[in-house]
Design a protein around this motif. Structure first.
Motif, mmCIF file in Angstrom:
data_model
loop_
_atom_site.group_PDB
_atom_site.id
_atom_site.type_symbol
_atom_site.label_atom_id
_atom_site.label_comp_id
_atom_site.label_asym_id
_atom_site.label_seq_id
_atom_site.Cartn_x
_atom_site.Cartn_y
_atom_site.Cartn_z
ATOM 1 N N THR A 18 8.483 72.633 41.354
ATOM 2 C CA THR A 18 9.048 73.061 40.077
ATOM 3 C C THR A 18 9.403 74.548 40.106
ATOM 4 O O THR A 18 10.484 74.958 39.653
ATOM 5 C CB THR A 18 8.057 72.793 38.929
ATOM 6 O OG1 THR A 18 7.669 71.420 38.949
ATOM 7 C CG2 THR A 18 8.693 73.109 37.583
ATOM 8 N N VAL B 244 11.678 62.893 30.671
ATOM 9 C CA VAL B 244 11.417 64.271 31.092
ATOM 10 C C VAL B 244 10.726 65.099 30.014
ATOM 11 O O VAL B 244 9.917 65.984 30.333
ATOM 12 C CB VAL B 244 12.732 64.944 31.538
ATOM 13 C CG1 VAL B 244 13.625 65.299 30.352
ATOM 14 C CG2 VAL B 244 12.446 66.181 32.378
ATOM 15 N N ALA C 123 7.115 66.766 30.411
ATOM 16 C CA ALA C 123 6.910 68.221 30.353
ATOM 17 C C ALA C 123 5.590 68.555 29.678
ATOM 18 O O ALA C 123 4.838 69.419 30.145
ATOM 19 C CB ALA C 123 8.074 68.884 29.620
ATOM 20 N N PHE D 274 9.935 74.252 28.239
ATOM 21 C CA PHE D 274 11.002 73.366 28.713
ATOM 22 C C PHE D 274 11.931 72.963 27.577
ATOM 23 O O PHE D 274 13.162 72.961 27.744
ATOM 24 C CB PHE D 274 10.401 72.117 29.368
ATOM 25 C CG PHE D 274 11.422 71.215 29.985
ATOM 26 C CD1 PHE D 274 11.992 71.528 31.211
ATOM 27 C CD2 PHE D 274 11.836 70.061 29.335
ATOM 28 C CE1 PHE D 274 12.949 70.689 31.784
ATOM 29 C CE2 PHE D 274 12.787 69.223 29.898
ATOM 30 C CZ PHE D 274 13.343 69.545 31.123
ATOM 31 N N SER E 182 13.181 66.422 35.939
ATOM 32 C CA SER E 182 12.671 67.787 36.105
ATOM 33 C C SER E 182 12.790 68.327 37.519
ATOM 34 O O SER E 182 12.710 69.546 37.718
ATOM 35 C CB SER E 182 11.206 67.859 35.657
ATOM 36 O OG SER E 182 10.382 67.010 36.448
#
Length: 409
Positions: A85, A308, A312, A324, A369
Motif C-alpha cells: 500500500t 474497497v 479501508a 481513504f 486498493s
C-alpha cells in the motif's frame, strides 16, 4: 538537457510498458519504479501545492494502516499488505510530480507505454484463452474458461485494458493516428476484455466509453466536432455489437457469457454470503478504532470483503478509512472540475477522467486498493491539476499592469 529528458522519458515508457506483467513477484514494475526514481532524482519532478491533498490523504491512509498493523507485525502477509500500500501510494505521488513538470509530453509517454503493455497483455490473454501452442494454463484461470493474460486475476486484467481503449477511441474522435491501425488495436483490447468474463471490466469499458463520448460532446467547441462525436459513437456501437455477435457464435464462449451475465452470484447472497458478511462487519467495525487489522477480514468471515471502502476501515482502522474516503472524495471533485475547465490540456483531462471515474466507482464491487493502474491515473490527475495551477499563475504574472493615470486637480 535534451538527452537527460530523452532518458527520463525512455525510462518512463519502459516503466509503463512492463506494467502488465503482474503475475510475477516481485514484478518488473517494482524494479522499474526504482530505476525511474534514479532517472528523475536529479530533476524532472515538480511538487506543487495542488498535490497537497493527494500527499496528505494518502499519508493518513497509510498511517492508519501502520497503526492497525501493530498487533500483527509478526505476520508476513499483513506486513506485505501495508508495504505494498505504501509503495503504490508513492507511485501515485511520483506520477503526479512527473506529469506536473511536463504534462503534455510526459502524458504522451505514459499513454504510449501503457498502450504497449495493454496490447501485449491482451494478446497473451487471447492466445491463452484459445490455448495456442498449449499456452492456455499460463494465461488463463479456471480451466481455461477466463482470460487473465499476465495477471493473477481476470477481474484486474480486464479493467487494466480499459484506459488504453478510451485513449484509442479518443484518437478516433480527434483524428490522431491511422484509423485502421487504431481499429485493429481496439478490436484486440475489446476481445480480451470480453474473454476475461469480468462483469466489472465490461461495465467499466461501457461506462468509460459513454463518459468519453458524452464529455467530448459537451466540451466540443463547434457543431462539426459534436457531429463527429455522434458519428464515432454510432461506428463504435456497431463495432462492439459486431464483435459480441461473432464471439458469441462460439458455443463455449456463449455458455460462459450467459453464466457470467448474472449480476449476483450464489456466493453473494445469504447471511454468510459476500453482502451478508459486509453488513455484519459494519457494527463490529464501529467498536474497533483500529479495524480488524490488515487482511484480517477473512480470518473473521469466510471470505474477503470485495469492497474497497469497507476494506479501508477493516484493514486500516478509522483513521485510515477516513483518509481513504477523503482521498476518493477530493479526487472525484478534482476530476469533474478539470474536465469542464477551459485548457489546452482538456482533451487529456477528458480521456483520463473517463477511464478513471468508473474504476473508482467499481470499488463498491471489488477491492481496488492495490490496482497499480488506478493509482497511476490518480497520480496523473493530480499532476494535471498542478500543471494547470502553475500555468494560470504564470499567465497572471504575464498580464500587463494597468497604467494608472493621475487624476487632474
Amino acid at each position: 538537457m535534451l538527452r537527460t529528458e530523452a532518458l527520463r522519458r525512455g525510462v518512463l515508457w519502459t516503466f509503463l510498458a512492463v506494467s502488465g506483467f503482474a503475475a510475477i513477484e516481485p514484478s518488473p514494475y517494482e524494479f522499474m519504479f526504482a530505476v525511474a526514481l534514479l532517472a528523475f532524482a536529479s530533476g524532472g519532478l515538480r511538487f506543487d501545492k495542488a498535490m497537497v491533498p493527494l500527499i496528505l490523504t494518502l499519508a493518513v491512509w497509510n498511517a492508519g494502516g501502520l497503526l492497525a498493523l501493530t498487533p500483527f507485525v509478526d505476520e508476513r502477509e499483513s506486513v506485505m499488505f501495508i508495504a505494498t500500500t505504501i509503495y503504490i501510494s508513492l507511485t501515485a505521488v511520483f506520477f503526479a510530480a512527473a506529469v506536473a513538470d511536463a504534462p503534455a509530453e510526459r502524458m504522451a509517454t505514459i499513454r504510449s507505454g501503457y498502450i504497449a503493455a495493454a496490447l501485449i497483455s491482451a494478446a497473451l490473454g487471447v492466445i491463452g484463452y484459445f490455448n495456442v501452442a498449449g499456452l492456455g494454463p499460463l494465461f488463463t484461470l479456471y480451466d481455461n474458461s477466463r482470460a487473465a493474460g499476465p495477471f493473477k486475476d481476470p477481474n484486474v486484467f480486464g479493467p487494466f485494458l480499459v484506459p488504453p481503449i478510451v485513449w484509442l477511441c479518443q484518437d478516433w474522435l480527434l483524428r490522431r493516428g491511422r484509423p485502421l491501425r487504431t481499429a485493429a488495436m481496439l478490436l484486440l483490447l475489446m476481445l480480451a476484455v470480453l474473454l476475461s468474463f469480468s462483469r466489472g471490466a465490461v461495465a467499466d469499458c461501457a461506462a468509460s466509453l459513454v463518459l468519453l463520448l458524452g464529455l467530448t460532446f459537451l466540451t466540443a467547441t463547434s457543431a462539426r466536432e459534436r457531429g463527429r462525436t455522434v458519428v464515432i459513437a454510432v461506428v463504435l456501437a456497431v463495432l462492439v455489437l459486431a464483435l459480441i455477435s461473432i464471439i458469441l457464435a462460439v458455443p463455449g464462449i456463449r455458455e460462459m457469457a450467459l453464466q457470467r451475465a448474472s449480476l449476483v452470484e450464489d456466493y453473494d447472497t445469504g447471511e454468510e454470503g459476500r453482502f451478508g458478511n459486509q453488513l455484519r462487519a459494519v457494527p463490529m467495525l464501529l467498536d474497533l478504532p483500529f479495524g480488524f487489522g490488515p487482511l484480517r477480514f477473512s480470518h473473521i468471515f469466510p471470505q474477503d470483503p470485495h469492497e474497497v471502502f469497507l476494506s479501508a476501515f477493516a484493514s486500516f482502522g478509522w483513521l485510515g478509512g477516513m483518509g481513504f474516503l477523503t482521498f476518493i472524495g477530493v479526487t472525484v471533485y478534482l476530476g469533474w472540475a478539470l474536465v469542464f475547465r477551459r485548457s489546452r490540456l482538456r482533451p487529456q483531462f477528458v480521456a483520463l477522467w473517463s477511464a478513471l471515474l468508473p474504476q473508482i466507482l467499481q470499488g463498491v464491487q471489488i477491492d481496488t486498493s492495490h490496482w497499480r493502474h488506478l493509482f497511476l491515473m490518480c497520480g496523473c490527475l493530480y499532476g494535471f491539476a498542478a500543471a494547470e495551477r502553475v500555468e494560470r499563475s504564470r499567465e497572471r504574472g504575464r498580464r500587463p499592469v494597468p497604467e494608472v493615470v493621475p487624476a487632474r486637480a
